[in-house]
Design a protein around this motif. Sequence first.
Motif, mmCIF file in Angstrom:
data_model
loop_
_atom_site.group_PDB
_atom_site.id
_atom_site.type_symbol
_atom_site.label_atom_id
_atom_site.label_comp_id
_atom_site.label_asym_id
_atom_site.label_seq_id
_atom_site.Cartn_x
_atom_site.Cartn_y
_atom_site.Cartn_z
ATOM 1 N N LEU A 57 41.022 43.156 34.667
ATOM 2 C CA LEU A 57 39.988 43.619 35.591
ATOM 3 C C LEU A 57 40.467 43.480 37.034
ATOM 4 C CD1 LEU A 57 36.716 42.060 34.127
ATOM 5 C CD2 LEU A 57 37.889 44.153 33.461
ATOM 6 N N SER A 58 40.020 44.379 37.894
ATOM 7 C CA SER A 58 40.285 44.205 39.318
ATOM 8 C C SER A 58 39.460 43.029 39.822
ATOM 9 C CB SER A 58 39.911 45.464 40.095
ATOM 10 O OG SER A 58 38.498 45.625 40.098
ATOM 11 N N ARG A 59 39.888 42.453 40.944
ATOM 12 C CA ARG A 59 39.140 41.313 41.485
ATOM 13 C C ARG A 59 37.710 41.702 41.821
ATOM 14 N NH1 ARG A 59 40.351 36.301 44.077
ATOM 15 N NH2 ARG A 59 38.543 35.603 45.255
ATOM 16 N N ASP A 60 37.516 42.909 42.394
ATOM 17 C CA ASP A 60 36.173 43.345 42.772
ATOM 18 C C ASP A 60 35.272 43.444 41.550
ATOM 19 O OD1 ASP A 60 34.248 44.522 44.735
ATOM 20 O OD2 ASP A 60 34.457 46.253 43.402
ATOM 21 N N HIS A 61 35.797 44.055 40.489
ATOM 22 C CA HIS A 61 35.021 44.190 39.256
ATOM 23 C C HIS A 61 34.704 42.814 38.673
ATOM 24 C CE1 HIS A 61 34.822 46.195 34.972
ATOM 25 N NE2 HIS A 61 33.678 45.645 35.345
ATOM 26 N N ALA A 62 35.711 41.952 38.635
ATOM 27 C CA ALA A 62 35.530 40.616 38.068
ATOM 28 C C ALA A 62 34.516 39.799 38.856
ATOM 29 C CB ALA A 62 36.873 39.891 38.027
#
Length: 403
Positions: A57-62
């Motif tokens: 996952l991308s950091r933003d999504h996570a």
Amino acid sequence: MAGKQKNTKKLKKRVTEKGKEAGKLEPPCQPPPPLFDRQRVKQLSTAIGIAAIKLGLSRDHAQKIHDRLFHPLRILTLLHHECEAVLHYDTRSAGRFLKKLIQLPVFRQNAEDILGELRRFASARHDCDKRLPRASLISFEAIAPLYQAAFIASGGDTKRMNEAFSQLARISHAEQTLERLNRTLTAGEQGAVNDQMAWGLAFARGPFCGDGLPATGPVIDPGGGSWEGSTESDPWGGGPEGDPWGGLPGGWEFPEIGGPCDEPAWPPAPDDDNLRLGCEGILIDAFNAEAPSLRLLGRRSAWADNIDSIELEGTCGGDWMIIQGQGFGDPQPDNIALIAHTSQGCRELEVEPDNWSTTEIRVQLPDNILSGPLGFYDKMATNAYNRWIGEMNTSAARILSAS
């Protein structure tokens, strides 16, 4: 120092015994226990971050998923900070607590469905005082004071009480996704948390779907998925010194998140893992059975809006005060009294029958008069209110003691 502590204990014991002899209630509650273990929450936060990295996952999504998972716990924490003063009948704190609770971002899941679910769990659980949920992130002992505070703050208004209870039940129910992840981490290893997160993403349930999150599949981070942290330590990179959440994303203030934090990703089942929810159902029923009905008084208990002017012929005890206005009654009504501020608090002023008419009252100042408010009060309404408060206090004391 040891002798001083010993004497203090003896004094406390004597005071308690004297209170019991006089038939006085002891303080109705203890300070609420901690809502959660900070170290345990930090470990869970780290595990969620590691799982997000493993899943690509991308950091933003996570971080959006992380904040949604912790959203109910943050709300419960903010309410818990208000709780102790309410339990000790601080009226200002009571109003603030109830307003904050009812006006929180509404969880969309139907409150009746949740309350019904809690009661189904409760029907099979009658031993809340003997058993605790396995590896529970939040215990029943930490949740119960929130219901107690909502009961006291509602002042016997069953409509407001049910609104508050419904909100608490929604928040508690929504917290079950985080609760299940915590149990998974306790019972298994990081791999089990990874699998559970992957299932949530695949089926887009609860905090894993909608409103700002991708409709399907994870968002692969162009930077390779390692962010600033690593899977060997805190993936979130810690936090500022003194952060009450120990560096969790979102900090102390819970984020303004819309969307599906209002249902668990994994529906709770009536087993030992959800004993806390069953205990909540029992407690809600106990409060509903005990709550005194709200007394609707026919008129205001105190007022001064029919006074037009006040003239003082002096400022000492025995000097005259002339009150001009309308609607005072002639003669003085049996249940209406003139009240003023004295060194002993708000007290009645005795008025001779000939000095009371519908437009003018002449009264001699008592020796203990102080500068302050002046007005009338309805003895019948006040006595009715005091009787109702007595019922409320007795009922609350019974439930607080039992819970």
